[in-house]
Design an enzyme around this catalytic site. Structure first.
Site, mmCIF file in Angstrom:
data_model
loop_
_atom_site.group_PDB
_atom_site.id
_atom_site.type_symbol
_atom_site.label_atom_id
_atom_site.label_comp_id
_atom_site.label_asym_id
_atom_site.label_seq_id
_atom_site.Cartn_x
_atom_site.Cartn_y
_atom_site.Cartn_z
ATOM 1 N N LYS A 194 0.853 -1.190 0.000
ATOM 2 C CA LYS A 194 0.000 0.000 0.000
ATOM 3 C C LYS A 194 0.896 1.249 0.000
ATOM 4 O O LYS A 194 1.474 1.614 1.018
ATOM 5 C CB LYS A 194 -0.908 -0.015 1.251
ATOM 6 C CG LYS A 194 -1.890 1.137 1.259
ATOM 7 C CD LYS A 194 -1.509 2.120 2.362
ATOM 8 C CE LYS A 194 -2.283 3.396 2.355
ATOM 9 N NZ LYS A 194 -1.965 4.341 1.283
ATOM 10 N N GLU A 238 9.933 2.836 10.490
ATOM 11 C CA GLU A 238 10.913 3.909 10.258
ATOM 12 C C GLU A 238 10.142 5.212 10.235
ATOM 13 O O GLU A 238 9.236 5.385 9.415
ATOM 14 C CB GLU A 238 11.649 3.709 8.930
ATOM 15 C CG GLU A 238 12.657 2.585 8.922
ATOM 16 C CD GLU A 238 13.782 2.752 9.915
ATOM 17 O OE1 GLU A 238 14.008 3.883 10.403
ATOM 18 O OE2 GLU A 238 14.434 1.748 10.235
ATOM 19 N N CYS A 278 13.624 12.180 5.679
ATOM 20 C CA CYS A 278 13.660 11.879 7.124
ATOM 21 C C CYS A 278 15.059 12.105 7.672
ATOM 22 O O CYS A 278 15.238 12.308 8.869
ATOM 23 C CB CYS A 278 13.216 10.449 7.366
ATOM 24 S SG CYS A 278 14.062 9.283 6.305
ATOM 25 N N GLU A 336 9.433 17.617 13.924
ATOM 26 C CA GLU A 336 9.807 17.458 12.517
ATOM 27 C C GLU A 336 8.906 18.318 11.632
ATOM 28 O O GLU A 336 7.688 18.257 11.757
ATOM 29 C CB GLU A 336 9.672 15.996 12.114
ATOM 30 C CG GLU A 336 10.141 15.746 10.694
ATOM 31 C CD GLU A 336 9.972 14.299 10.272
ATOM 32 O OE1 GLU A 336 8.869 13.763 10.432
ATOM 33 O OE2 GLU A 336 10.952 13.726 9.770
#
Ligand code: NDP
Length: 476
Positions: A170, A245, A279, A378
């Site tokens: 997905k 992650e 990231c 973030e």
């Protein structure tokens, strides 16, 4: 409409979603099927049926398929890189490089099909030997984000297949195009029916169906912390193997003795390339007093020259932000940083492109402290902030003072400081005189603290997640 791939067949759905070019929002790239629960369940059942044969297939068979995928990706890197740039917004150079990376990953794991060694040990008992081998898990659910639409799916799909698992994939809703091309390539490469299934659609529908399905043995996810924690809870209910992650707030330390030009190059690359949507982006620049003034001056100068524009234009350094929602987040954090006392040295404003797109001039903040929200949370955009520190000790302490632990970097000509930093930095990956972003494909990838959970990805370490160990005792 670009269909789903279920049990070796292309399946259309009643509902389809378009994806649009963030460099030109009036451009619809294509329409993609949107799976519901029934289609997702059918994909999972197909993967479960296909598992026994694939798990026991000879390594040469799996090698040939993965190697064909690698060849096709390399052969079509400009076409696929262009699609990637059109749907995600990174520059064409970056889009092509990401496609090459995907090809290299498939090539690496093609080879790994033939290198699956075990261990043979003497037992502590007479006439007994012990064999330690790895076996596939079963159906693996793969859920990926939008920022590396061909590389991240590849670094999950290739090892999953290599170690004998079947896959339900997905991709993020924003980037179904690259996912679909990858599915098409796998299909043309001769993947047996049901071994690989593509279900494009909503996280809340497709993702949740994968999480709740009985037949899914393991889930690997890359994305935000919020969704990651939801996935962790669902997987723990089913006692299911899990790999997460997630985000980062990666520090790049610049010491007085750094090579100034190299430090500026690494900061610009790490903070702003790929529109800061990595990231591993260097979002916190931690700079010691002796070089601070010169570093800021040179970095500001460079930031002003960065050309923001259409991802496909040859002169573009920084492509658009990937979506309206991400642009809104970036602008919100720019406002928060300002309100908390950050000094916006350059950028941070919307740029007019040749077409309507999400163009944002990279924002550089100075005079920030590590406790400001801009340095704690973030952003995932072209926004970086500078923190001034006295010396190496303070730089190291600040770089570790974060809930994240994905990647960290240091710019220095001192072996002493480079060695200390490498040893004491609380991050899964450490860079010395390199940008924090940009990693090799054949070595482990992953972080610590809230950035990652479960075994590492990539390289031979991928076996840890995508297989399970069997210990056999044999009396001669
Ligand atoms: P999200 O967490 O929003 O989405 C990631 C994936 O999860 C998408 O496919 C999404 O589907 C799906 N999803 C959403 N809700 C659910 C649900 N309830 N159940 C199951 N799946 C769900 O992340 P983004 O796509 O916005 O990506 C950005 C994030 O990814 C950043 O935080 C970034 O740090 C992280 N990232 C981490 C990396 C790493 O290796 N550490 C590498 C790259 C990115 P849908 O698109 O339909 O919402």
């Amino acid at each position: 409409m670009k269909p789903l791939l279920i049990d070796g067949a292309w399946v259309t759905t009643a509902h389809a979603e378009e994806n649009r070019n963030p460099s030109n929002t009036s451009e619809v790239i294509d329409l993609y099927a949107h799976a519901g629960r029934a289609e997702t369940q059918a994909a999972i059942e197909a993967a479960a049926r296909a598992f026994p044969d694939w798990a026991s297939s000879i390594p040469q068979f799996r090698f040939e398929i993965l190697n064909r995928v690698a060849n096709e990706l390399i052969g079509r890197k400009t076409e696929i890189g262009t699609l990637l740039s059109r749907e995600e917004g990174k520059t064409l150079r970056e889009g092509i490089a990401e496609t090459e990376r995907a090809a290299n990953i498939f090539r690496f794991f093609a080879g790994e099909c033939l290198r699956q060694a075990g261990e043979l040990l003497p037992s502590v008992r007479p006439d007994v030997s012990v064999e330690v081998t790895r076996e596939p898990l079963g159906v693996v659910g793969i859920i990926t984000p939008w920022n590396f639409p061909i590389a991240i799916p590849s670094w999950k799909i290739a090892p999953a297949l290599c170690y004998g698992n079947t896959v339900v994939f997905k991709p993020a809703e924003l980037v179904p195009g690259c996912a679909w091309v990858l599915a098409d390539i796998l299909q043309s490469a001769g993947i047996p029916k049901g071994v690989f299934n593509l279900v494009t659609g909503k996280g809340s529908v497709v993702g949740n169906t994968i999480l709740e399905a009985e037949d899914v043995e393991a889930v690997t996810f890359t994305g935000s912390q919020g969704v990651g924690s939801h996935i962790a809870q669902a997987c723990s209910r089913h006692m299911r193997k899990l790999q997460l992650e997630m985000g980062g707030k990666n520090p790049l330390v610049v010491l007085d003795d750094a090579d100034l030009d190299l430090a500026v190059d690494c900061a610009v690359d790490g903070a702003f390339y790929s529109t800061g949507q990595r990231c591993t982006a260097s979002s916190r620049l931690i700079v010691t007093e002796g070089i601070y003034g010169r570093f800021i001056e040179k970095l500001t100068e460079r930031c002003r020259t960065l050309k923001v524009g259409d991802a496909l234009d040859a002169g573009t350094d920084i492509g658009p932000v990937a979506s309206a929602a991400q642009l809104e987040t970036d602008l919100k954090y720019i406002e928060i940083a300002r309100a908390q006392g950050g000094n916006l040295r350059c950028g941070g404003d919307l740029v007019k492109g040749s077409n309507e797109g999400y163009f944002l001039q990279p924002a550089l903040f100075t005079d920030t402290t590590n406790d400001m929200r801009i340095n704690r949370e973030e952003v995932f955009g072209p926004v970086a902030s500078v923190i001034r520190v006295r010396d190496f000790e303070e730089a190291l302490a600040k770089s570790n003072d974060t809930e994240f632990g994905l990647c960290s970097g240091i710019m220095t000509t001192s072996l002493k400081y480079a060695s200390h930093f490498r040893k004491d930095s609380q991050a899964g990956m450490v860079m010395v005189n390199l940008p924090t972003a940009g990693v090799d494909y054949h070595v482990p990838f992953g972080g610590r603290k809230s950035s990652s959970y479960g075994p590492r990805e990539q390289g031979r370490y991928a076996a840890e997640f995508f297989s399970t160990v069997k210990t056999s005792y044999i009396r001669a």
